[in-house]
Design an enzyme around this catalytic site. Sequence first.
Site, mmCIF file in Angstrom:
data_model
loop_
_atom_site.group_PDB
_atom_site.id
_atom_site.type_symbol
_atom_site.label_atom_id
_atom_site.label_comp_id
_atom_site.label_asym_id
_atom_site.label_seq_id
_atom_site.Cartn_x
_atom_site.Cartn_y
_atom_site.Cartn_z
ATOM 1 N N CYS A 1 0.839 -1.208 0.000
ATOM 2 C CA CYS A 1 0.000 0.000 0.000
ATOM 3 C C CYS A 1 0.870 1.253 0.000
ATOM 4 O O CYS A 1 1.323 1.709 1.056
ATOM 5 C CB CYS A 1 -0.922 -0.013 1.214
ATOM 6 N N CYS B 1 -0.471 4.116 2.026
ATOM 7 C CA CYS B 1 -0.277 4.035 3.478
ATOM 8 C C CYS B 1 1.174 4.313 3.852
ATOM 9 O O CYS B 1 1.440 4.954 4.861
ATOM 10 C CB CYS B 1 -0.624 2.641 4.004
ATOM 11 N N ASP B 2 2.120 3.790 3.088
ATOM 12 C CA ASP B 2 3.508 3.751 3.541
ATOM 13 C C ASP B 2 4.488 4.596 2.717
ATOM 14 O O ASP B 2 5.656 4.701 3.073
ATOM 15 C CB ASP B 2 3.999 2.284 3.529
#
Length: 386
Positions: A181, A184-185
Amino acid sequence: MGSIRMPPHWERQNDSLNCRLVLIMLKPVPSTVTPDLSVFDRFNFEEAEKHQVVIIGTGPAGLTAALYTARANLAPVVFQGVNPGGQLMTTTDVENFPGFPEGILGPDMMQRFEAQAARFGADLRYGTVTAVDFSGRPFKLLVDDEKPVLAETVIIATGASAKYLGLPNERRLLGYGVSACATCDGAFFRGQEVAIVGGGDTAMEEALFLTRFASKVYLIHRRNELRASKIMQERAFKNEKIHFIWNTEVVDVHGEKEVTGLRLKNTETGEESDLLVSGLFVAIGHKPNTEIFEGWLELDAQGYICTHPSSTHTNIPGVFACGDAQDHVYRQAITAAATGCMAAIDAERWLAEQDLIDEPRTETEYHVAAAVDSDTGKVIKENAIG
Ligand code: NDP
């Protein structure tokens, strides 16, 4: 298993599940899994709460099913699962959902879906359905392995999850430089060089997103042409920070405590080489979240739930499937929402055919079900009734 009366339309179509019609790879595979019913032994379902409609999952499919069944006065209870909001919660701009000409952020869109379902009384609850017993009606469900729930109909909208390459070091370093992701990261890799694997729209989208942070993004694809849509390809080709590595697979991930590099293999020559990167993003597609239905529902070879053509009926009358758990072809937010709507209508009609529609709720009950801020669209009061 208990006997279940087939509704008339099911008997007519029973030999033509969606999966049987199309490609050979979509054929339902005979299940070798026998559901473990012992998990239900310690629960007394006589005292369990019972609902007309239980919806499993809160992506676009589940929340649209919730909206429609709530508006049909079926008082749906929706279990949100481990990823409330589904895959769109980890997406940035959604530019292809009609009605949002400027685009909308995935999480914002899901908040609106949720608020709209709650406004009409859908009972959205934290909790994951961990086991089902579809052997007789009402269907038995276990939530978080501990709460028994009965349902006259079940709408499955459990979506799909990211796939990984299956390398031991990839798994070991998950969360330590390996991620599925970028949204997300990605921000953890400011000024660093990272790699992303995959040739589809997700890989393009995530590679583009990563260029906001990383100094260089290697896009590693196992073939020499992309699967992604032309518009996404063009955007990726135009971005100077993205470097394509064609005909190449990742065969190992280096690093003790965090990712330090990758071992690559050219698929044409077999030649191996190392690439120094501090992040590996895997964007190679998704698998449907349908494990708990194995042994009950007909699934295709990839695990997608088979449904009747042009409907959301599964092989078990009263159980309906929609969204990415059932659709391996389109997998768009708009198509997931559309099949969620279909599932709600199918469930409502099926309940009516079985004479299982409860008395409608009173006006007062209806209005205390939820309150939504008319300016922001946010839910400001949780449901007061189930
Ligand atoms: P796709 O299935 O479209 O693409 C997966 C990619 O990963 C393919 O290029 C495939 O290679 C590659 N791949 C699969 N397995 C492996 C493996 N083991 N090792 C290396 N590479 C592998 O999945 P996506 O998640 O990209 O997209 C899913 C759907 O969602 C699509 O319909 C897409 O259009 C849609 N989508 C739309 C977006 C948008 O419109 N903004 C954004 C994201 C997704 P190969 O090509 O060789 O098979």
